[in-house]
Design an enzyme around this catalytic site. Structure first.
Site, PDB file in Angstrom:
ATOM      1  N   ASN A   4      -6.986  -2.440  14.515  1.00 22.63           N
ATOM      2  CA  ASN A   4      -8.390  -2.702  14.163  1.00 22.63           C
ATOM      3  C   ASN A   4      -8.532  -3.937  13.271  1.00 22.63           C
ATOM      4  OD1 ASN A   4      -7.362  -1.827  11.734  1.00 22.63           O
ATOM      5  ND2 ASN A   4      -8.752  -0.081  11.497  1.00 22.63           N
ATOM      6  N   GLU A  51      -9.462  -1.746   5.593  1.00 23.94           N
ATOM      7  CA  GLU A  51     -10.009  -1.398   6.894  1.00 23.94           C
ATOM      8  C   GLU A  51     -11.312  -2.175   7.147  1.00 23.94           C
ATOM      9  OE1 GLU A  51      -8.072   0.267   8.659  1.00 23.94           O
ATOM     10  OE2 GLU A  51      -7.721   2.332   8.050  1.00 23.94           O
ATOM     11  N   ASP A  70       0.817  -1.215   0.000  1.00 28.56           N
ATOM     12  CA  ASP A  70       0.000   0.000   0.000  1.00 28.56           C
ATOM     13  C   ASP A  70       0.849   1.262   0.000  1.00 28.56           C
ATOM     14  OD1 ASP A  70       0.989  -0.292   2.560  1.00 28.56           O
ATOM     15  OD2 ASP A  70      -0.944  -0.683   3.496  1.00 28.56           O
ATOM     16  N   HIS A  88      -6.889  -4.490  10.421  1.00 28.76           N
ATOM     17  CA  HIS A  88      -6.666  -4.298   8.981  1.00 28.76           C
ATOM     18  C   HIS A  88      -5.392  -5.001   8.531  1.00 28.76           C
ATOM     19  CE1 HIS A  88      -4.231  -0.238   9.367  1.00 28.76           C
ATOM     20  NE2 HIS A  88      -3.449  -1.267   9.540  1.00 28.76           N
TER      21      HIS A  88
HETATM   22  P1  PGA Z   1       2.648  -1.195  12.633  1.00 22.48           P
HETATM   23  O1  PGA Z   1       1.488  -1.170  11.555  1.00 22.48           O
HETATM   24  O2  PGA Z   1       3.618  -2.257  12.190  1.00 22.48           O
HETATM   25  O3  PGA Z   1       3.273   0.160  12.580  1.00 22.48           O
HETATM   26  O4  PGA Z   1       2.031  -1.533  13.944  1.00 22.48           O
HETATM   27  C1  PGA Z   1       0.898  -2.369  11.171  1.00 22.48           C
HETATM   28  C2  PGA Z   1      -0.324  -2.094  10.324  1.00 22.48           C
HETATM   29  O5  PGA Z   1      -1.006  -1.072  10.527  1.00 22.48           O
HETATM   30  O6  PGA Z   1      -0.618  -2.926   9.441  1.00 22.48           O
END
Ligand code: PGA
Length: 229
Positions: A125, A132, A56, A127
């Site tokens: 959450n 999302e 992404d 995702h």
């Molecule tokens: P993070 O993000 O590794 O910074 O916790 C993970 C994500 O949001 O997929």
């Protein structure tokens, strides 16, 4: 966690010199990238024939912006390994037409062939990529609006919450599930609920990561805090 993840990725690369690696950004995989760069330096793994595709990118954002995922990948991995940057793909956050950029990304993915291993983090959450929680999840690469919780979680990388882009381009659930093999990494208590929802044994679009239960080769690498009970 980083060492275990790096070993699995290295194993895929050692079996196939021209492997396609699906990569993720965020704080979770940073240690794994450091180890992969060290393994490259010591000659254990070779990136010269490797292709990478990232999950992404924020939208809109320029690739030179130090908050862009393109910048993240360059500084955390690509600048430290013997990869041809022309074979590193990240959705184009600077495209004029974001929908067209998503279609182009799917075309590029088709051209590079099957992803041998996809590395994932997980949002608080649930995702994966920027898919999302929602009533409907998209199958292919698409433009998405970030949820308040994701904007909040990512604000730590920006000067203020207001500076976090509100949109992103992300591989869809189908894009991710096409990969031959998937590893998903999670650490820290903040990920406990998301990991629990993923492991509950049901699938639900309110926890996009739970759809990974439909894939036959997924490895979860996590610490005790994220695994919870
Ligand atoms: P993070 O993000 O590794 O910074 O916790 C993970 C994500 O949001 O997929």
């Amino acid at each position: 966690m980083s060492l275990e993840a790096a070993r699995i990725v290295a194993g895929v690369m050692q079996k196939k010199h021209n492997a396609v690696l699906g990569l993720a950004t965020g704080s979770t995989p940073v240690g794994m990238y450091r180890i992969l760069a060290d393994m490259n330096k010591s000659g254990e793994i070779d990136f010269s024939d490797v292709t990478t595709v990232n999950l992404d990118e924020y939208y809109p954002i320029s690739p030179e912006n130090d908050q862009s995922y393109r910048y993240f990948m360059n500084t955390n991995l690509f600048d430290h390994i013997n990869i041809d940057k022309a074979r590193t793909f990240v959705p184009d956050g600077s495209a004029k037409d974001p929908d067209e950029a998503c279609r182009d990304y799917e075309k590029a993915l088709k051209k590079v062939g099957k992803v041998g291993i996809q590395v994932l983090g997980i949002g608080q959450n649930g995702h994966i990529g920027f898919n999302e929680p929602a009533k409907n999840l998209e199958v292919l690469t698409h433009v998405t609006k970030l949820t308040k919780s994701t904007i909040k979680a990512n604000a730590r990388f920006f000067e203020s919450e207001d500076d976090v882009p509100t949109k992103a381009l992300t591989m869809g659930m189908g894009t991710i599930l096409r990969s031959r093999k998937i590893i998903i990494m999670a650490n820290g208590e903040a990920k406990k609920d998301a990991v629990a929802a993923m492991l509950k044994g049901t699938i639900n679009t309110s926890c996009p990561a739970s759809l990974l239960n439909l894939h036959k080769d997924v490895t979860l690498i996590c610490d005790k805090a994220a695994l919870g009970e």
